[in-house]
Scaffold this motif. Sequence first.
Motif, mmCIF file in Angstrom:
data_model
loop_
_atom_site.group_PDB
_atom_site.id
_atom_site.type_symbol
_atom_site.label_atom_id
_atom_site.label_comp_id
_atom_site.label_asym_id
_atom_site.label_seq_id
_atom_site.Cartn_x
_atom_site.Cartn_y
_atom_site.Cartn_z
ATOM 1 N N ALA A 72 1.897 8.727 5.533
ATOM 2 C CA ALA A 72 3.139 9.212 4.917
ATOM 3 C C ALA A 72 3.211 8.935 3.423
ATOM 4 O O ALA A 72 4.087 9.475 2.738
ATOM 5 N N GLN A 73 2.300 8.110 2.900
ATOM 6 C CA GLN A 73 2.364 7.731 1.493
ATOM 7 C C GLN A 73 1.019 8.025 0.826
ATOM 8 O O GLN A 73 -0.035 7.800 1.432
ATOM 9 N N GLU B 156 6.443 -0.798 3.334
ATOM 10 C CA GLU B 156 6.778 0.418 4.063
ATOM 11 C C GLU B 156 8.229 0.841 3.798
ATOM 12 O O GLU B 156 8.657 1.905 4.270
ATOM 13 N N THR B 157 8.970 0.012 3.036
ATOM 14 C CA THR B 157 10.356 0.330 2.696
ATOM 15 C C THR B 157 10.499 0.495 1.184
ATOM 16 O O THR B 157 9.707 -0.069 0.413
ATOM 17 N N PRO B 158 11.523 1.228 0.717
ATOM 18 C CA PRO B 158 11.736 1.362 -0.738
ATOM 19 C C PRO B 158 11.951 0.018 -1.428
ATOM 20 O O PRO B 158 11.416 -0.213 -2.518
ATOM 21 N N CYS C 286 0.343 2.123 -6.353
ATOM 22 C CA CYS C 286 -0.500 2.031 -5.149
ATOM 23 C C CYS C 286 0.208 1.301 -4.019
ATOM 24 O O CYS C 286 -0.076 1.525 -2.844
ATOM 25 N N PHE C 287 1.092 0.347 -4.357
ATOM 26 C CA PHE C 287 1.933 -0.364 -3.403
ATOM 27 C C PHE C 287 1.150 -1.121 -2.330
ATOM 28 O O PHE C 287 1.636 -1.328 -1.222
ATOM 29 N N GLU D 248 9.749 -4.414 -4.866
ATOM 30 C CA GLU D 248 9.370 -5.815 -5.021
ATOM 31 C C GLU D 248 7.882 -5.947 -5.330
ATOM 32 O O GLU D 248 7.472 -6.743 -6.182
ATOM 33 N N TYR D 249 7.070 -5.154 -4.644
ATOM 34 C CA TYR D 249 5.625 -5.181 -4.895
ATOM 35 C C TYR D 249 5.332 -4.793 -6.342
ATOM 36 O O TYR D 249 4.511 -5.439 -7.010
#
Length: 337
Positions: free
Chosen positions: A206-207, A301-303, A169-170, A308-309
């Motif tokens: 976008a995700q 918003e970054t890979p 889910c990030f 890390e999340y």
Amino acid sequence: REPAIGEDELKEDRFDGARETDGLHALPTNTCPHCGHAHRDSVLTTSATTQILAEADWLGRKRAHEARVAEWTTPHRARRERGEKHPVHDFLFEYYRFRPSWLERWHPGPDIILHGEAAREFLRWPSYHEVDGGVALNVAALESHRRESLAWMVNLLRLTSERSPQFSCFGLHEWAMVYRQTPDEVRHNAWPLRFPPDELARIVEAQPIRCSHFDAFRFFTVPARPLNKLQPTRPTAPQFEQRGCLHANMDLYKWAFKFTPFTPSELTADCFALARDIREIDMRASPYDFQKLGYPPLRIETPDGRAEYEMYQRDFATRSQPLRARLITAGARLLIS
């Protein structure tokens, strides 16, 4: 069929302090929850189900709990007196509507008899009564409607414990809560967002959003709700809850305090400590800029930020399981009484 918990009660986390009648139990009561060692010299008498604690021992546990919790409640009170809001830590006292004074109050949990004259102070609460050897919680005071709520909670926790955690889910739930909002509509609008509204919306779109937690999903903006791959509701919450979710793990604190005074206060404090750690990551991964408060953004918003999340998700999922197991054991103990 699972007994329903009233939606208002769940939504607002109401707690009737004058009628403290519900609760849970945790570790074997002669085991210190912090050092893990048995303090046998403090147990005057034990049976298969009950322990009598010497006055010096339970007073020591009470003081230790109060000192531990004061590290959280004292700064909160000081901010409140100054009229300051803290968008990260206030959540733990305002969304979870359990007063600092209630968190500070120590309860031993069931199956423990408090020995000594000082134990009589607990008789001011209707859930306690005098027994041979001292004062103890009266498990029979747990009302039938609260038992239904407890059974619902235990079932939810068991399903969550057994279900495979999801880590995809990030943290987009916080972004979906401000998606397509005007500046005046943003909840923490005293703090800047890291992106202008249009760019923030593009990141959300976008995700894929996979929020499984109803009490996060219900705060999504109207245009964000159809973007969620899952559509949890209050009745279907047990079908979706999973321990990869930060909010499901924060809610262990809610389940602990909802059954005060039968929840041992050490367990409630352990759940609060986990919720506090999770809340900080939750807000670092949000679209808000809280760097002035000492919280660098976790850039989902970054890979690299998403990786890390997920690392934090996995850590919290692991840390939550022993607490969840203690709550399940405690709730089951009350349901068979």
